[in-house]
Write a protein that holds these residues in place. Structure first.
Motif, PDB file in Angstrom:
ATOM      1  N   ARG A  52       0.813  -1.234   0.000  1.00 31.29           N
ATOM      2  CA  ARG A  52       0.000   0.000   0.000  1.00 31.29           C
ATOM      3  C   ARG A  52       0.838   1.271   0.000  1.00 31.29           C
ATOM      4  NH1 ARG A  52      -3.997   0.073   4.793  1.00 31.29           N
ATOM      5  NH2 ARG A  52      -4.425   2.138   3.967  1.00 31.29           N
ATOM      6  N   VAL A  53       2.074   1.216   0.545  1.00 27.68           N
ATOM      7  CA  VAL A  53       2.881   2.446   0.634  1.00 27.68           C
ATOM      8  C   VAL A  53       3.756   2.656  -0.604  1.00 27.68           C
ATOM      9  CG1 VAL A  53       2.873   2.343   3.160  1.00 27.68           C
ATOM     10  CG2 VAL A  53       4.836   1.464   1.927  1.00 27.68           C
ATOM     11  N   HIS A  54       3.559   1.863  -1.628  1.00 31.70           N
ATOM     12  CA  HIS A  54       4.306   2.003  -2.889  1.00 31.70           C
ATOM     13  C   HIS A  54       5.822   2.020  -2.646  1.00 31.70           C
ATOM     14  CE1 HIS A  54       0.386   2.980  -4.463  1.00 31.70           C
ATOM     15  NE2 HIS A  54       0.298   4.029  -3.680  1.00 31.70           N
ATOM     16  N   PRO A  55       6.395   0.919  -2.177  1.00 29.57           N
ATOM     17  CA  PRO A  55       7.824   0.928  -1.858  1.00 29.57           C
ATOM     18  C   PRO A  55       8.703   0.721  -3.101  1.00 29.57           C
ATOM     19  CG  PRO A  55       6.895  -1.192  -1.262  1.00 29.57           C
ATOM     20  CD  PRO A  55       5.766  -0.384  -1.852  1.00 29.57           C
ATOM     21  N   ALA A  77       8.362   3.671   3.366  1.00 31.64           N
ATOM     22  CA  ALA A  77       7.793   4.785   2.601  1.00 31.64           C
ATOM     23  C   ALA A  77       8.736   5.985   2.684  1.00 31.64           C
ATOM     24  CB  ALA A  77       6.416   5.150   3.163  1.00 31.64           C
ATOM     25  N   TYR A 102      11.774   5.909   0.386  1.00 31.28           N
ATOM     26  CA  TYR A 102      11.568   6.375  -1.001  1.00 31.28           C
ATOM     27  C   TYR A 102      11.259   7.867  -1.044  1.00 31.28           C
ATOM     28  CZ  TYR A 102      12.185   1.686  -2.514  1.00 31.28           C
ATOM     29  OH  TYR A 102      12.768   0.466  -2.761  1.00 31.28           O
ATOM     30  N   ASN A 103      10.517   8.379  -0.055  1.00 28.53           N
ATOM     31  CA  ASN A 103      10.235   9.824  -0.030  1.00 28.53           C
ATOM     32  C   ASN A 103      11.528  10.642   0.007  1.00 28.53           C
ATOM     33  OD1 ASN A 103       7.481   9.446   0.030  1.00 28.53           O
ATOM     34  ND2 ASN A 103       7.311   9.607   2.248  1.00 28.53           N
ATOM     35  N   GLN A 157       1.575  10.573  -3.328  1.00 28.10           N
ATOM     36  CA  GLN A 157       0.873   9.286  -3.463  1.00 28.10           C
ATOM     37  C   GLN A 157       0.940   8.480  -2.155  1.00 28.10           C
ATOM     38  OE1 GLN A 157       1.971   8.108  -7.370  1.00 28.10           O
ATOM     39  NE2 GLN A 157       1.244   6.027  -7.027  1.00 28.10           N
ATOM     40  N   ARG A 158       2.139   8.446  -1.570  1.00 23.24           N
ATOM     41  CA  ARG A 158       2.292   7.692  -0.320  1.00 23.24           C
ATOM     42  C   ARG A 158       1.568   8.402   0.823  1.00 23.24           C
ATOM     43  NH1 ARG A 158       7.619   7.848  -2.215  1.00 23.24           N
ATOM     44  NH2 ARG A 158       7.887   6.061  -3.602  1.00 23.24           N
ATOM     45  N   THR A 159       1.632   9.733   0.826  1.00 28.94           N
ATOM     46  CA  THR A 159       1.015  10.473   1.927  1.00 28.94           C
ATOM     47  C   THR A 159      -0.508  10.365   1.873  1.00 28.94           C
ATOM     48  OG1 THR A 159       2.930  11.907   1.913  1.00 28.94           O
ATOM     49  CG2 THR A 159       1.028  12.708   3.126  1.00 28.94           C
ATOM     50  N   LEU A 209      -0.854   7.268   3.818  1.00 22.48           N
ATOM     51  CA  LEU A 209      -0.379   7.302   5.203  1.00 22.48           C
ATOM     52  C   LEU A 209      -1.021   8.406   6.050  1.00 22.48           C
ATOM     53  CD1 LEU A 209       3.324   6.336   4.561  1.00 22.48           C
ATOM     54  CD2 LEU A 209       1.602   5.027   5.793  1.00 22.48           C
ATOM     55  N   TYR A 225       8.152  11.847   9.299  1.00 23.29           N
ATOM     56  CA  TYR A 225       7.091  11.828   8.274  1.00 23.29           C
ATOM     57  C   TYR A 225       5.922  12.712   8.712  1.00 23.29           C
ATOM     58  CZ  TYR A 225       4.807   9.713   4.207  1.00 23.29           C
ATOM     59  OH  TYR A 225       4.237   9.502   2.984  1.00 23.29           O
TER      60      TYR A 225
END
Ligand code: SF4
Ligand code: FES
Length: 249
Positions: free
Chosen positions: A116-119, A178, A181-182, A192-194, A197, A229
């Motif tokens: 889900r966090v697009h790693p 996450a 990668y950020n 996208q991740r935020t 999250l 984060y």
């Protein structure tokens, strides 16, 4: 001279023949250079071949041998028997996860959360191959490197009281990844991740107990990653309202 021994009390559960788990005691040699994983392999090879547990590398790299030892999540390939003298040593599957069998846990929940966090690196547009590699300075690499050391051992989930009480919480390692990668200068996937999250089960669920960072065998500091984060997400949220012309940048 008789060899020194130590007792391991091991959590046993074979769902096809037992209704409830129970502990079984085994006496193993307490050799100076043996870790708990060696003792488990001794039991499997010499005493009871029915015992199930996961392991692979025996050197703190694969992340598969995590278990609760005397109530604390550890990599069993890095925990020396001698430091638990005189025993007994209680070995259980990682807390907060369903048990498949004996010391083997089900990892499906974590694998879904990780996804889900697009790693992975997200780009709005890839540069053409002819433009060459995406170069980074040593300082840019140092920004995310600690978070890239995660081996997905799940000790942090077993230590996290929030995940224990609220299993929907995305949890420490997924959020740390996450952030990995950020903070990567080649990535453009923060928004996208935020989006994922910032939801109820994301970063704001963490109450900063910090046990995840205490037990992490690779020094990832997931608790620090989550607090960092939160700060970045809060700043991005305020900018979204105060500087509306910057939306979408
Ligand atoms: S953050 Fe640390 S404890 Fe958590 S899964 Fe990664 S390596 Fe294991
Ligand atoms: S066996 Fe690979 S980390 Fe322990």
């Amino acid at each position: 001279m008789t060899e020194e021994t130590i007792t391991l009390e091991i959590f046993r559960y074979r769902p096809e023949r037992e209704e409830a788990p129970a502990f079984q005691a085994y006496e193993v040699p307490c050799r100076k250079d043996w870790v708990i994983l060696d003792a488990l392999n001794y039991i499997k090879d010499e005493l009871d071949g029915s015992l199930s547990f996961r392991w692979s590398c025996r050197m703190g790299v694969c992340g598969s041998c995590g278990m609760m030892v005397n109530g604390t999540p550890v990599l069993t390939c890095g925990a020396f028997l001698s430091s638990y003298r005189p025993g007994p040593i209680r070995v259980e599957p990682l807390a907060n996860f369903p048990v498949v069998r004996d010391l083997v846990i089900l990892m499906t929940d974590f694998m879904e959360k990780l996804n889900r966090v697009h790693p992975w690196l997200i780009r709005h547009e890839e540069q053409p191959v002819s433009a060459g590699e995406y170069l980074q300075t040593p300082a840019q690499l140092a920004e995310y490197k600690p978070y890239s050391m995660c081996i997905n051992c799940l000790l942090c989930y077993a230590a996290c009281p929030v995940y224990g009480l609220e299993p929907t919480f995305i949890g420490p390692a997924a959020i740390a990844l996450a952030q990995r990668y950020n903070l990567d200068s080649r990535d453009e996937g923060f928004r996208q991740r935020t989006d994922v999250l910032s939801q109820d089960d994301g970063i704001w669920e963490c109450t900063f107990v910090g046990e995840c960072s205490t037990v992490c065998p690779k020094g990832v500091d997931p608790a620090g990653a989550i607090q960092r984060y939160k700060l970045t997400a809060a700043v991005a949220w305020w900018k979204h309202f105060l500087l509306p012309w910057q939306r979408g940048t």
